[in-house]
Enzyme design. Structure first.
Site, PDB file in Angstrom:
ATOM      1  N   ASN A 219     -12.040  10.037  -6.740  1.00 52.80           N
ATOM      2  CA  ASN A 219     -11.745  11.267  -7.247  1.00 52.80           C
ATOM      3  C   ASN A 219     -11.235  12.452  -6.353  1.00 52.80           C
ATOM      4  OD1 ASN A 219     -14.021  12.245  -6.332  1.00 52.80           O
ATOM      5  ND2 ASN A 219     -14.884  12.167  -8.399  1.00 52.80           N
ATOM      6  N   SER A 242      -2.062   9.887  -9.804  1.00 54.17           N
ATOM      7  CA  SER A 242      -1.122   8.672  -9.840  1.00 54.17           C
ATOM      8  C   SER A 242       0.304   9.212 -10.741  1.00 54.17           C
ATOM      9  CB  SER A 242      -1.764   7.453 -10.920  1.00 54.17           C
ATOM     10  OG  SER A 242      -0.912   6.401 -11.045  1.00 54.17           O
ATOM     11  N   GLN A 264       0.511   5.078 -16.491  1.00 54.02           N
ATOM     12  CA  GLN A 264       0.178   5.804 -15.411  1.00 54.02           C
ATOM     13  C   GLN A 264      -0.569   7.200 -15.986  1.00 54.02           C
ATOM     14  OE1 GLN A 264      -0.212   4.453 -12.063  1.00 54.02           O
ATOM     15  NE2 GLN A 264       0.398   3.163 -13.741  1.00 54.02           N
ATOM     16  N   HIS A 267      -4.236   7.554 -16.588  1.00 54.51           N
ATOM     17  CA  HIS A 267      -5.195   7.641 -15.383  1.00 54.51           C
ATOM     18  C   HIS A 267      -5.799   8.901 -15.486  1.00 54.51           C
ATOM     19  CE1 HIS A 267      -5.065   4.171 -12.764  1.00 54.51           C
ATOM     20  NE2 HIS A 267      -3.732   4.080 -13.074  1.00 54.51           N
ATOM     21  N   GLU A 332       5.170   7.516  -6.132  1.00 54.39           N
ATOM     22  CA  GLU A 332       4.307   6.439  -6.095  1.00 54.39           C
ATOM     23  C   GLU A 332       4.718   4.853  -6.344  1.00 54.39           C
ATOM     24  OE1 GLU A 332      -0.495   5.185  -6.695  1.00 54.39           O
ATOM     25  OE2 GLU A 332       0.518   6.947  -8.004  1.00 54.39           O
ATOM     26  N   HIS A 333       5.123   5.243  -7.693  1.00 57.22           N
ATOM     27  CA  HIS A 333       5.767   3.986  -8.310  1.00 57.22           C
ATOM     28  C   HIS A 333       7.209   4.376  -9.049  1.00 57.22           C
ATOM     29  CE1 HIS A 333       1.270   3.700  -9.266  1.00 57.22           C
ATOM     30  NE2 HIS A 333       1.350   2.499  -8.578  1.00 57.22           N
ATOM     31  N   ASP A 366      -0.154  -3.195 -10.382  1.00 65.53           N
ATOM     32  CA  ASP A 366      -1.322  -2.666 -10.398  1.00 65.53           C
ATOM     33  C   ASP A 366      -2.520  -3.893 -10.137  1.00 65.53           C
ATOM     34  OD1 ASP A 366      -0.972  -0.033 -10.234  1.00 65.53           O
ATOM     35  OD2 ASP A 366      -1.172   0.096 -12.765  1.00 65.53           O
ATOM     36  N   HIS A 425      -1.002  11.766  40.342  1.00 66.89           N
ATOM     37  CA  HIS A 425      -0.534  10.775  39.382  1.00 66.89           C
ATOM     38  C   HIS A 425       0.764  10.138  40.572  1.00 66.89           C
ATOM     39  CE1 HIS A 425      -2.039  12.451  35.755  1.00 66.89           C
ATOM     40  NE2 HIS A 425      -1.246  11.599  34.995  1.00 66.89           N
TER      41      HIS A 425
END
Length: 435
Positions: A219, A242, A264, A267, A332-333, A366, A425
């Protein structure tokens, strides 16, 4: 149950860009408030270890633990969970695990090197992480699929030890989650959750080992805790709510699309489900399907809130404009429910996962298609990728200069180092230049 009205946008509107950005924006003030709640928990666990973990576990999960050893599950418990699964569930888990593993095997990065003309060897060494922490949600949520998606790529990468944490409110665990952990090869499990579990994994306690990276969903408290310990450990990503975005040409059954949006939206209330189409009448048809099917859903109120507060039906003039909107949203999707998804896909630059064609429901990704379901959210697909084997492997550069190579490269390095006024260096390189 009354009908719901979903926000309708039209890409031809003068203020479309503003409306779209407003749709995508979440309240950042909530983030700041949660930061203030979580920081003291992280500090307490860092300073007081097991004692703090026990205190927070008893408080938040309504438990009566007196010793931290009570929080670890013995391996035999995991095996028992797997052995006692109904045949139908064990077959489904095994099928999903096999497909996820087969896909992950294709992602392994191998070490490589090459030799230059003067004998100098350059390359890259690939090494798996030593120890990874996997956060798995508990309580009402039970996500065996997340166990498989996070643990299997880690094991394919060669991670030595995988430590899983999962909250167990009132001491109750979920059989499917434990069976998935057994199947995926999780090494140790502690029944703790929340910010205290993230802090314990990041800093370690006398009992819970510190890890190199923390992965897995949670969460907003878990996501924020991961953000706050980043740097001490690596994290997979900071996941937001989501999201699903669907492009449809108006020829897919509206009920299918409505249910894909539900998949979705169910969710949580902040999940986002958006449909784009060139056909206004089709958008209306999907809205009708939504209202007809919503009363049949177990999580109807969550879906209702998600769709009315963050959902949208977007009308565009053509599919090229739809692609432009997708690349702005970076979902996301992404479902391409069109006649020729391959043609459309060529111009998609930003998406976590793309589901091609009318028969490819996002829900398959999923659970069991094979590619990982841990995906970038909140438009971070602009610069992030799905979780994979490569997230559990490190790349180390290899440089082996020959005598001739040191002479040639030393001259170049000397000039550049002196240009930066870094004399040590320069001289370090110059010592190896032939006189």
């Amino acid at each position: 149950m009354s009908d719901i009205t979903i926000l309708k946008l039209d890409s031809s509107s003068a203020d479309f860009d503003w409306q779209l950005q407003n749709l995508l924006t979440l309240d950042v003030n909530v983030d700041l408030e949660i930061h203030e709640e979580i920081l003291p928990i992280i500090k307490d666990v860092r300073n007081n270890g097991d004692k703090a973990v026990i205190e927070y576990t008893n408080r938040f999960d309504q438990r009566t633990v007196t010793d931290v050893s009570e929080l670890e599950l013995a391996p035999k418990i995991l095996k028992s969970a797997w052995d006692s699964l109904p045949a139908e569930q064990s077959l489904a888990l095994q099928t999903a695990a096999d497909r996820i593993r087969a896909y992950a095997e294709h992602q392994k990065i191998e070490s490589w090197q090459y030799t230059e003309a003067d004998g100098t060897v350059l390359g890259q060494k690939i090494t798996p992480l030593d120890r990874v922490g996997l956060y798995v949600p508990g309580g009402k949520a039970a996500y065996p699929s997340s166990v498989l998606m996070n643990a299997i790529p880690a094991k394919v990468a060669g991670v030595d030890e995988l430590i899983m944490v999962v909250p167990a409110p009132h001491g109750e665990t979920n059989q499917l989650v434990l069976a998935a952990a057994y199947l995926a090869g999780v090494d140790r499990i502690f029944t703790i959750g929340g910010a205290q579990a993230v802090a314990a994994l990041a800093y370690g306690t006398a009992t819970i080992p510190a890890v190199d990276k923390i992965v897995g969903p949670g969460n907003i408290y878990v996501a924020t805790a991961k953000k706050l310990v980043f740097g001490q450990v690596g994290i997979d990503m900071i996941a937001g709510p989501s999201e699903i975005l669907i492009i449809c040409d108006g020829k897919t059954n509206p009920d299918w699309i409505a249910m894909d949006l539900f998949s979705q939206a169910e969710h949580d209330e902040n999940a986002q489900a958006i449909l784009i189409s060139t056909d206004a009448a089709y958008l209306d048809a999907v809205e009708q399907s939504i209202n007809r099917l919503l009363p049949t859903m177990e999580r109807a109120e969550i879906i209702r809130t998600s769709l009315t507060t963050r959902g949208a039906l977007i009308k565009v003039s053509d599919l090229n404009v739809a692609v432009d909107v997708v690349n702005i949203i970076a979902p996301e999707h992404l479902e391409l429910s069109v006649e020729d998804p391959e043609a459309l896909c060529k111009n998609i630059r930003h998406a976590g996962a793309i589901f091609m064609g009318r028969y490819t429901a996002e829900a398959l990704g999923d659970y069991c298609a094979g590619p990982n379901h841990v995906l970038p959210t909140s438009s971070t697909a602009r610069f992030s990728s799905p979780l994979g084997v490569y997230d559990f492997q490190k790349r180390t550069s290899l440089i082996n200069c020959s005598e001739a190579g040191a002479d040639t490269l030393g001259k170049t390095a000397s000039i550049l180092a002196r240009g930066e006024s870094l004399t040590a260096h320069a001289r370090s390189a110059e010592f190896r230049i032939k006189p």
